[in-house]
Design a protein around this motif. Structure first.
Motif, PDB file in Angstrom:
ATOM      1  N   ASN A 127       1.721 -38.279 -25.463  1.00  0.00           N
ATOM      2  CA  ASN A 127       1.632 -38.098 -26.906  1.00  0.00           C
ATOM      3  C   ASN A 127       2.326 -39.241 -27.631  1.00  0.00           C
ATOM      4  O   ASN A 127       3.560 -39.292 -27.700  1.00  0.00           O
ATOM      5  CB  ASN A 127       2.264 -36.752 -27.272  1.00  0.00           C
ATOM      6  CG  ASN A 127       2.169 -36.450 -28.758  1.00  0.00           C
ATOM      7  OD1 ASN A 127       1.501 -37.161 -29.518  1.00  0.00           O
ATOM      8  ND2 ASN A 127       2.842 -35.393 -29.175  1.00  0.00           N
ATOM      9  N   ASP A 129       2.544 -39.777 -30.739  1.00  0.00           N
ATOM     10  CA  ASP A 129       3.211 -39.346 -31.965  1.00  0.00           C
ATOM     11  C   ASP A 129       4.583 -38.741 -31.696  1.00  0.00           C
ATOM     12  O   ASP A 129       5.283 -38.360 -32.637  1.00  0.00           O
ATOM     13  CB  ASP A 129       2.345 -38.333 -32.705  1.00  0.00           C
ATOM     14  CG  ASP A 129       1.075 -38.965 -33.250  1.00  0.00           C
ATOM     15  OD1 ASP A 129       1.150 -40.106 -33.748  1.00  0.00           O
ATOM     16  OD2 ASP A 129       0.007 -38.330 -33.176  1.00  0.00           O
ATOM     17  N   ARG A 165      -2.736 -41.175 -29.535  1.00  0.00           N
ATOM     18  CA  ARG A 165      -2.506 -40.339 -30.714  1.00  0.00           C
ATOM     19  C   ARG A 165      -3.615 -39.296 -30.835  1.00  0.00           C
ATOM     20  O   ARG A 165      -4.791 -39.573 -30.576  1.00  0.00           O
ATOM     21  CB  ARG A 165      -2.449 -41.193 -31.974  1.00  0.00           C
ATOM     22  CG  ARG A 165      -1.337 -42.230 -31.952  1.00  0.00           C
ATOM     23  CD  ARG A 165      -1.128 -42.887 -33.307  1.00  0.00           C
ATOM     24  NE  ARG A 165      -0.181 -43.988 -33.211  1.00  0.00           N
ATOM     25  CZ  ARG A 165       1.152 -43.829 -33.197  1.00  0.00           C
ATOM     26  NH1 ARG A 165       1.654 -42.611 -33.277  1.00  0.00           N
ATOM     27  NH2 ARG A 165       1.945 -44.888 -33.099  1.00  0.00           N
ATOM     28  N   LEU A 166      -3.226 -38.107 -31.241  1.00  0.00           N
ATOM     29  CA  LEU A 166      -4.177 -37.002 -31.369  1.00  0.00           C
ATOM     30  C   LEU A 166      -5.323 -37.353 -32.309  1.00  0.00           C
ATOM     31  O   LEU A 166      -6.494 -37.114 -31.980  1.00  0.00           O
ATOM     32  CB  LEU A 166      -3.450 -35.746 -31.871  1.00  0.00           C
ATOM     33  CG  LEU A 166      -4.313 -34.528 -32.157  1.00  0.00           C
ATOM     34  CD1 LEU A 166      -4.999 -34.021 -30.887  1.00  0.00           C
ATOM     35  CD2 LEU A 166      -3.472 -33.411 -32.779  1.00  0.00           C
ATOM     36  N   ASP A 167      -5.022 -37.931 -33.458  1.00  0.00           N
ATOM     37  CA  ASP A 167      -6.078 -38.248 -34.427  1.00  0.00           C
ATOM     38  C   ASP A 167      -7.066 -39.263 -33.861  1.00  0.00           C
ATOM     39  O   ASP A 167      -8.286 -39.147 -34.076  1.00  0.00           O
ATOM     40  CB  ASP A 167      -5.464 -38.785 -35.722  1.00  0.00           C
ATOM     41  CG  ASP A 167      -4.731 -37.711 -36.516  1.00  0.00           C
ATOM     42  OD1 ASP A 167      -4.905 -36.512 -36.192  1.00  0.00           O
ATOM     43  OD2 ASP A 167      -3.977 -38.073 -37.435  1.00  0.00           O
ATOM     44  N   THR A 168      -6.547 -40.252 -33.139  1.00  0.00           N
ATOM     45  CA  THR A 168      -7.422 -41.275 -32.569  1.00  0.00           C
ATOM     46  C   THR A 168      -8.348 -40.678 -31.520  1.00  0.00           C
ATOM     47  O   THR A 168      -9.557 -40.947 -31.498  1.00  0.00           O
ATOM     48  CB  THR A 168      -6.595 -42.405 -31.952  1.00  0.00           C
ATOM     49  OG1 THR A 168      -5.756 -42.981 -32.960  1.00  0.00           O
ATOM     50  CG2 THR A 168      -7.492 -43.482 -31.363  1.00  0.00           C
ATOM     51  N   THR A 170      -9.234 -37.565 -31.236  1.00  0.00           N
ATOM     52  CA  THR A 170     -10.170 -36.658 -31.895  1.00  0.00           C
ATOM     53  C   THR A 170     -11.393 -37.418 -32.399  1.00  0.00           C
ATOM     54  O   THR A 170     -12.540 -36.989 -32.217  1.00  0.00           O
ATOM     55  CB  THR A 170      -9.484 -35.938 -33.070  1.00  0.00           C
ATOM     56  OG1 THR A 170      -8.378 -35.165 -32.577  1.00  0.00           O
ATOM     57  CG2 THR A 170     -10.452 -35.014 -33.786  1.00  0.00           C
ATOM     58  N   SER A 171     -11.152 -38.573 -33.003  1.00  0.00           N
ATOM     59  CA  SER A 171     -12.251 -39.411 -33.488  1.00  0.00           C
ATOM     60  C   SER A 171     -13.086 -39.950 -32.331  1.00  0.00           C
ATOM     61  O   SER A 171     -14.324 -39.955 -32.386  1.00  0.00           O
ATOM     62  CB  SER A 171     -11.682 -40.565 -34.310  1.00  0.00           C
ATOM     63  OG  SER A 171     -12.705 -41.441 -34.739  1.00  0.00           O
ATOM     64  N   TRP A 183      -6.770 -27.982 -28.339  1.00  0.00           N
ATOM     65  CA  TRP A 183      -5.729 -28.851 -27.806  1.00  0.00           C
ATOM     66  C   TRP A 183      -4.405 -28.106 -27.739  1.00  0.00           C
ATOM     67  O   TRP A 183      -4.167 -27.167 -28.474  1.00  0.00           O
ATOM     68  CB  TRP A 183      -5.600 -30.143 -28.624  1.00  0.00           C
ATOM     69  CG  TRP A 183      -5.012 -29.996 -29.989  1.00  0.00           C
ATOM     70  CD1 TRP A 183      -5.671 -29.652 -31.140  1.00  0.00           C
ATOM     71  CD2 TRP A 183      -3.641 -30.199 -30.360  1.00  0.00           C
ATOM     72  NE1 TRP A 183      -4.805 -29.636 -32.207  1.00  0.00           N
ATOM     73  CE2 TRP A 183      -3.552 -29.960 -31.758  1.00  0.00           C
ATOM     74  CE3 TRP A 183      -2.488 -30.568 -29.668  1.00  0.00           C
ATOM     75  CZ2 TRP A 183      -2.346 -30.079 -32.461  1.00  0.00           C
ATOM     76  CZ3 TRP A 183      -1.288 -30.674 -30.358  1.00  0.00           C
ATOM     77  CH2 TRP A 183      -1.238 -30.436 -31.732  1.00  0.00           C
ATOM     78  N   ARG A 224       3.118 -30.393 -31.562  1.00  0.00           N
ATOM     79  CA  ARG A 224       2.944 -31.789 -32.002  1.00  0.00           C
ATOM     80  C   ARG A 224       4.045 -32.717 -31.494  1.00  0.00           C
ATOM     81  O   ARG A 224       3.877 -33.941 -31.542  1.00  0.00           O
ATOM     82  CB  ARG A 224       2.869 -31.853 -33.521  1.00  0.00           C
ATOM     83  CG  ARG A 224       1.581 -31.264 -34.056  1.00  0.00           C
ATOM     84  CD  ARG A 224       1.375 -31.522 -35.535  1.00  0.00           C
ATOM     85  NE  ARG A 224       0.099 -30.978 -35.957  1.00  0.00           N
ATOM     86  CZ  ARG A 224      -1.037 -31.634 -35.942  1.00  0.00           C
ATOM     87  NH1 ARG A 224      -1.064 -32.894 -35.527  1.00  0.00           N
ATOM     88  NH2 ARG A 224      -2.162 -31.062 -36.356  1.00  0.00           N
TER      89      ARG A 224
END
Length: 236
Positions: A127, A129, A165-168, A170-171, A183, A224
Motif C-alpha cells: 500500500n 498510501d 496506490r489504491l486509486d491508481t 482502481t483506474s 478491496w 486504508r
C-alpha cells in the motif's frame, strides 16, 4: 487474506464448482496447494528456481488427488500469453508480485486476458498510501518523512521495491476490463510483528488476533493504513 479470497470465490461461483485457477508468482505454493485441496484445478507460475523446488517438494507429500490437480510452470508471469489461451481461467491470483515489477500495467492486462467472462482477479500489493506507517511506528522519522511522497521502499529483504496506490490500481483495473469489485486491508495491526511461529502460550491469542485483523481489513479508516491491499477485480 485466504478468508477474503474464499469469500469472493463463494460469492461469485456456484457451490461445488471446480474452478480453473492460475497463481502467478506462486512462491512456495501455499495458496496453490490450499485451493487444490479444496478441489480446484490449479496452475502455478514461478520464475525463481528455489521457489519452484520448494513448491514441488511441498506438492510431493500431498495425496495423489491433490497432486493431480496442480501443474507447476517455471516462467515469468509476464509471459502468460505464451503458455495459455485467453479466457482459460476462472480465477487468477497475483499476490506479492507487483512490487517487483517496474511497470505493472502490461502484466495486469495480460492477467486480465487470462480470465473467462465473470472471472476473478485477486491482487495483493504493498500500500503506497501507507508507506510512512512502518518506519513511523519504528521511530525512523527520516524514512517516514520521505515515504509520504514516494512509491518506493526497502523491503525486509533489503531490496528496493515499489508500492501501489489504491486509486491508481482502481483506474488500471477498469481500463483492462476487470473493474474493482472489492478491496481489503491486510496487516493493519501486525505489520510490525516478528516473523516466525507463535510460541505455545501465544497460540490461544491467535484467533482473537485474526478476528481483529479481519475486522480492521474491512473497516474504514483502518483498512486504508494497512501495509498491504487485497484487491479483487471481475472480468466483464
Amino acid at each position: 487474506m485466504a478468508r477474503q479470497l474464499d469469500e469472493q470465490i463463494a460469492g461469485r461461483f456456484p457451490v461445488g464448482r471446480r474452478l480453473r485457477v492460475l497463481d502467478v508468482g506462486m512462491g512456495q505454493g501455499t495458496q496453490a496447494l490450499r485451493l487444490a485441496r479444496a478441489g480446484h484445478q490449479v496452475t502455478g507460475v514461478e520464475q525463481d528456481p528455489t521457489m519452484v523446488a520448494a513448491a514441488r517438494q511441498a506438492l510431493a507429500v500431498e495425496p495423489e488427488g491433490v497432486r493431480e490437480r496442480v501443474r507447476l510452470v517455471e516462467g515469468d508471469g509476464r509471459d502468460t500469453g505464451v503458455h495459455f489461451l485467453p479466457g482459460s481461467f476462472d480465477v487468477v491470483l497475483c499476490h506479492g508480485v507487483l512490487m517487483y515489477v517496474e511497470d505493472p500495467d502490461a502484466l495486469l492486462a495480460g492477467l486480465a486476458r487470462m480470465l473467462a467472462p465473470g472471472g476473478l482477479l485477486s491482487l495483493l500489493v504493498r500500500n503506497a498510501d501507507a508507506l510512512a506507517m512502518r518506519p513511523g511506528l519504528a521511530g525512523d522519522w527520516v524514512t517516514a518523512l520521505g515515504a509520504f511522497d514516494s512509491t518506493m521502499y526497502a523491503n525486509r529483504l533489503g531490496l528496493d521495491v515499489r508500492a501501489d496506490r489504491l486509486d491508481t490500481l482502481t483506474s488500471t483495473l477498469a481500463g483492462i476490463g476487470a473493474p474493482l469489485h472489492a478491496w481489503y486491508g491486510v496487516r493493519v495491526f501486525t505489520d510490525q510483528a516478528a516473523d516466525g511461529p507463535l510460541v505455545p502460550e501465544q497460540r490461544g491469542e491467535l484467533q482473537t488476533l485474526l478476528a481483529a485483523e479481519e475486522r480492521a481489513g474491512r473497516t474504514e479508516p483502518y483498512r486504508r493504513v494497512a501495509a498491504l491491499l487485497h484487491l479483487c477485480g471481475v472480468r466483464g
